[in-house]
Design a protein around this motif. Structure first.
Motif, short mmCIF file in Angstrom:
data_model
loop_
_atom_site.label_atom_id
_atom_site.label_comp_id
_atom_site.label_asym_id
_atom_site.label_seq_id
_atom_site.Cartn_x
_atom_site.Cartn_y
_atom_site.Cartn_z
N CYS A 22 0.84 -1.20 0.00
CA CYS A 22 0.00 0.00 0.00
C CYS A 22 0.87 1.25 0.00
CB CYS A 22 -0.96 0.00 1.19
SG CYS A 22 -0.23 0.53 2.74
N PRO A 23 0.27 2.41 -0.22
CA PRO A 23 1.03 3.66 -0.20
C PRO A 23 1.64 3.90 1.17
CG PRO A 23 -1.22 4.02 -0.97
CD PRO A 23 -1.13 2.61 -0.51
N ARG A 24 2.44 4.94 1.30
CA ARG A 24 3.15 5.26 2.54
C ARG A 24 2.22 5.60 3.68
NH1 ARG A 24 8.72 7.05 2.29
NH2 ARG A 24 8.10 8.20 4.12
N LYS A 25 0.97 5.93 3.39
CA LYS A 25 0.05 6.24 4.46
C LYS A 25 -1.30 5.62 4.16
CE LYS A 25 -1.33 10.78 2.69
NZ LYS A 25 -1.77 10.26 1.47
N ALA A 26 -2.06 5.33 5.18
CA ALA A 26 -3.42 4.84 5.02
C ALA A 26 -4.34 5.90 5.61
CB ALA A 26 -3.60 3.52 5.76
N VAL A 27 -5.33 6.32 4.85
CA VAL A 27 -6.27 7.33 5.31
C VAL A 27 -7.66 6.79 5.02
CG1 VAL A 27 -7.10 9.67 5.01
CG2 VAL A 27 -4.66 9.19 4.79
N PHE A 39 0.31 6.51 9.48
CA PHE A 39 1.34 6.79 8.49
C PHE A 39 2.72 6.73 9.11
CE2 PHE A 39 -0.68 10.52 10.22
CZ PHE A 39 0.37 11.30 10.68
N LYS A 40 3.70 6.58 8.24
CA LYS A 40 5.10 6.58 8.68
C LYS A 40 5.49 7.99 9.09
CE LYS A 40 6.37 2.68 5.85
NZ LYS A 40 7.21 2.16 4.79
N PRO A 41 6.43 8.13 10.01
CA PRO A 41 6.82 9.46 10.48
C PRO A 41 7.65 10.23 9.46
CG PRO A 41 8.14 7.79 11.55
CD PRO A 41 7.13 7.07 10.72
N ASP A 42 6.98 10.72 8.44
CA ASP A 42 7.60 11.47 7.36
C ASP A 42 7.05 12.90 7.39
OD1 ASP A 42 8.21 12.67 4.89
OD2 ASP A 42 8.08 10.77 3.82
N PRO A 43 7.92 13.91 7.41
CA PRO A 43 7.43 15.30 7.47
C PRO A 43 6.44 15.67 6.37
CG PRO A 43 9.79 15.24 7.89
CD PRO A 43 9.38 13.84 7.46
N SER A 44 6.49 14.99 5.24
CA SER A 44 5.54 15.31 4.17
C SER A 44 4.10 14.95 4.55
CB SER A 44 5.93 14.61 2.87
OG SER A 44 5.78 13.20 3.00
N GLU A 76 0.40 20.84 14.46
CA GLU A 76 1.38 20.85 15.56
C GLU A 76 1.53 19.48 16.20
OE1 GLU A 76 3.45 23.22 16.16
OE2 GLU A 76 2.52 24.57 14.72
N LEU A 77 0.41 18.79 16.46
CA LEU A 77 0.48 17.48 17.09
C LEU A 77 1.14 16.44 16.19
CD1 LEU A 77 -2.98 17.26 18.90
CD2 LEU A 77 -0.73 17.72 19.92
N VAL A 78 0.82 16.47 14.91
CA VAL A 78 1.43 15.52 13.97
C VAL A 78 2.92 15.82 13.84
CG1 VAL A 78 1.50 14.81 11.54
CG2 VAL A 78 -0.69 14.96 12.75
N THR A 79 3.28 17.09 13.74
CA THR A 79 4.70 17.46 13.66
C THR A 79 5.44 17.00 14.90
OG1 THR A 79 4.23 19.36 12.25
CG2 THR A 79 6.31 19.40 13.47
N ASN A 80 4.85 17.19 16.06
CA ASN A 80 5.46 16.77 17.32
C ASN A 80 5.68 15.26 17.33
OD1 ASN A 80 6.40 17.72 19.90
ND2 ASN A 80 4.64 16.71 20.82
#
Length: 157
Positions: A22-27, A39-44, A76-80
């Protein structure tokens, strides 16, 4: 706006996990009133989660200042979680009876903390923004959550 240190426990979750194919994230929406992404911890992923949050809130007619505040806090929470967490990151947003519940989890057992950034610091203001914009928030370590209350017209309560 106050900080809560009580652990927030969400009901049983149906989580869609990434697999090698699957893609890098599941939504995926998990219920009519909930949105969840893992999702994987990727800044994008931060921009994708902002966009997904705004789209999810629009389904409930929530826009303007309230939606902007929720989107900012999600960012902010996702970035953290990406910067300080470990492993996969999960975002869950629920709209329940005049409250928007936001939860971000990762595998770091250390709770998020509110700290005072100095004027020359280039980071360290994320939890201060969460505290300022949400009605209540807390962190149990792996999970950091917050709440936004609103009236039926979609304005912050």
């Amino acid at each position: 706006m106050s900080q809560s240190t009580t652990s927030h426990s969400c009901p049983e979750r149906a989580v869609e996990r990434c697999t090698p194919s699957c893609p890098r994230k599941a939504v995926a929406p998990i219920e009519a009133d909930a949105f969840q992404a893992a999702f994987k911890p990727d800044p994008s992923a931060v921009a994708n989660m902002r966009d997904s949050t705004a789209a999810f809130l629009r389904r409930f007619g929530l826009s303007g200042r309230l939606a902007s505040s929720v989107v900012l806090v999600v960012s902010e929470l996702v970035t953290n979680a990406i910067k300080h967490g470990h492993g996969e990151v999960e975002l869950e947003i629920r709209v329940v009876g005049g409250t928007i519940l936001v939860s971000v989890t990762d595998e770091n057992p250390a709770p998020a903390v509110l700290r005072q950034a100095g004027p020359d610091d280039t980071s360290g203001r994320g939890m201060a923004l969460v505290d300022a914009y949400s009605d209540k928030w807390g962190s149990s370590g792996e999970e950091t959550w917050c709440e936004f209350r609103y009236d039926t017209a979609g304005s912050a309560a």
